[in-house]
Design a protein around this motif. Structure first.
Motif, PDB file in Angstrom:
ATOM      1  N   GLU A  76       1.836 -34.625 -12.362  1.00 49.52           N
ATOM      2  CA  GLU A  76       1.593 -33.845 -13.569  1.00 49.52           C
ATOM      3  C   GLU A  76       0.149 -33.981 -14.005  1.00 49.52           C
ATOM      4  N   ASP A  77      -0.473 -32.834 -14.341  1.00 45.08           N
ATOM      5  CA  ASP A  77      -1.844 -32.868 -14.838  1.00 45.08           C
ATOM      6  C   ASP A  77      -1.842 -33.256 -16.309  1.00 45.08           C
ATOM      7  N   THR A  78      -2.598 -34.286 -16.645  1.00 42.76           N
ATOM      8  CA  THR A  78      -2.737 -34.712 -18.031  1.00 42.76           C
ATOM      9  C   THR A  78      -3.914 -33.968 -18.641  1.00 42.76           C
ATOM     10  N   PRO A  79      -3.693 -33.281 -19.763  1.00 45.30           N
ATOM     11  CA  PRO A  79      -4.810 -32.548 -20.369  1.00 45.30           C
ATOM     12  C   PRO A  79      -5.877 -33.502 -20.883  1.00 45.30           C
ATOM     13  N   THR A  80      -7.107 -33.035 -20.854  1.00 45.00           N
ATOM     14  CA  THR A  80      -8.208 -33.830 -21.393  1.00 45.00           C
ATOM     15  C   THR A  80      -8.186 -33.728 -22.922  1.00 45.00           C
ATOM     16  N   TYR A  81      -8.919 -34.614 -23.583  1.00 46.55           N
ATOM     17  CA  TYR A  81      -9.007 -34.537 -25.037  1.00 46.55           C
ATOM     18  C   TYR A  81      -9.667 -33.228 -25.462  1.00 46.55           C
ATOM     19  N   GLY A  82     -10.596 -32.736 -24.663  1.00 49.97           N
ATOM     20  CA  GLY A  82     -11.225 -31.449 -24.965  1.00 49.97           C
ATOM     21  C   GLY A  82     -10.204 -30.316 -24.929  1.00 49.97           C
ATOM     22  N   GLU A  83      -9.342 -30.323 -23.910  1.00 54.94           N
ATOM     23  CA  GLU A  83      -8.290 -29.302 -23.819  1.00 54.94           C
ATOM     24  C   GLU A  83      -7.301 -29.434 -24.970  1.00 54.94           C
ATOM     25  N   LEU A  84      -6.945 -30.669 -25.298  1.00 52.19           N
ATOM     26  CA  LEU A  84      -6.042 -30.892 -26.435  1.00 52.19           C
ATOM     27  C   LEU A  84      -6.689 -30.423 -27.735  1.00 52.19           C
ATOM     28  N   ALA A  85      -7.994 -30.667 -27.873  1.00 51.68           N
ATOM     29  CA  ALA A  85      -8.710 -30.239 -29.078  1.00 51.68           C
ATOM     30  C   ALA A  85      -8.670 -28.719 -29.201  1.00 51.68           C
ATOM     31  N   GLU A  86      -8.898 -28.010 -28.100  1.00 53.33           N
ATOM     32  CA  GLU A  86      -8.850 -26.544 -28.122  1.00 53.33           C
ATOM     33  C   GLU A  86      -7.461 -26.056 -28.511  1.00 53.33           C
ATOM     34  N   GLU A  87      -6.428 -26.682 -27.964  1.00 51.84           N
ATOM     35  CA  GLU A  87      -5.055 -26.294 -28.297  1.00 51.84           C
ATOM     36  C   GLU A  87      -4.742 -26.572 -29.768  1.00 51.84           C
ATOM     37  N   LEU A  88      -5.176 -27.732 -30.269  1.00 55.71           N
ATOM     38  CA  LEU A  88      -4.949 -28.069 -31.675  1.00 55.71           C
ATOM     39  C   LEU A  88      -5.646 -27.064 -32.588  1.00 55.71           C
ATOM     40  N   LEU A  89      -6.887 -26.711 -32.260  1.00 54.55           N
ATOM     41  CA  LEU A  89      -7.620 -25.746 -33.082  1.00 54.55           C
ATOM     42  C   LEU A  89      -6.931 -24.375 -33.067  1.00 54.55           C
TER      43      LEU A  89
END
Length: 151
Positions: free
Chosen positions: A2-15
């Motif tokens: 499973e690919d773990t999202p980066t904090y940058g990707e998580l930040a984009e999703e949260l925004l």
């Protein structure tokens, strides 16, 4: 694997999700965060008179906007303005009895709306939301304190 999202990707999703949350809010809810209602609630939480400058700084609005809000609230009998006893050059804004009653009504209405929302989330998700929001506040306050101390 499973690919773990980066904090940058998580930040984009949260925004994106926060943007969706804002757009899902009704105009009535959004209006309680600024303008007259926000001014009433700010004065109610303060529990003491505030200057128009303090109210403007709290709401991040111009002095002209604060003046218009205060004029309207004063016409409705919800606030009063008086010269400061400590410094007659300053004006202090206070809630009237009617203003305190209106702030109490708004607070009760908000509590009911949020309680309904939390009941739709369910006990476990509501508890997790509160835990995460509390942790977020702690992190942001710690960061502000560190930045204020020059770190």
């Amino acid at each position: 694997m499973e690919d773990t999202p980066t904090y940058g990707e998580l930040a984009e999703e949260l925004l994106r999700e926060l943007g969706s949350l804002v757009s899902a809010l009704t105009p009535v809810v959004l209006n309680t965060t600024r303008g007259e209602t926000a001014t009433l609630m700010t004065l109610s939480r303060a529990g003491a008179p505030m200057t128009p400058g303090q109210l403007g700084a709290h709401a991040h609005v111009s002095s002209a906007r604060v003046a218009n809000i205060l004029r309207s609230l004063e016409e409705k009998g919800l606030v009063s303005r008086a010269h400061s006893a400590a410094d007659r050059r300053n004006v202090e804004v206070s809630l009237t009895d009617a203003g305190r009653a209106e702030a109490g009504r708004v607070r009760a209405e908000r509590t009911q709306v949020v309680a309904r929302y939390l009941s739709e989330l369910g006990t476990d998700d509501a508890a997790q939301l509160l835990r995460i929001v509390g942790r977020t506040v702690d992190i942001l306050r710690d960061r502000a304190a560190r930045e204020g101390a020059g770190q």
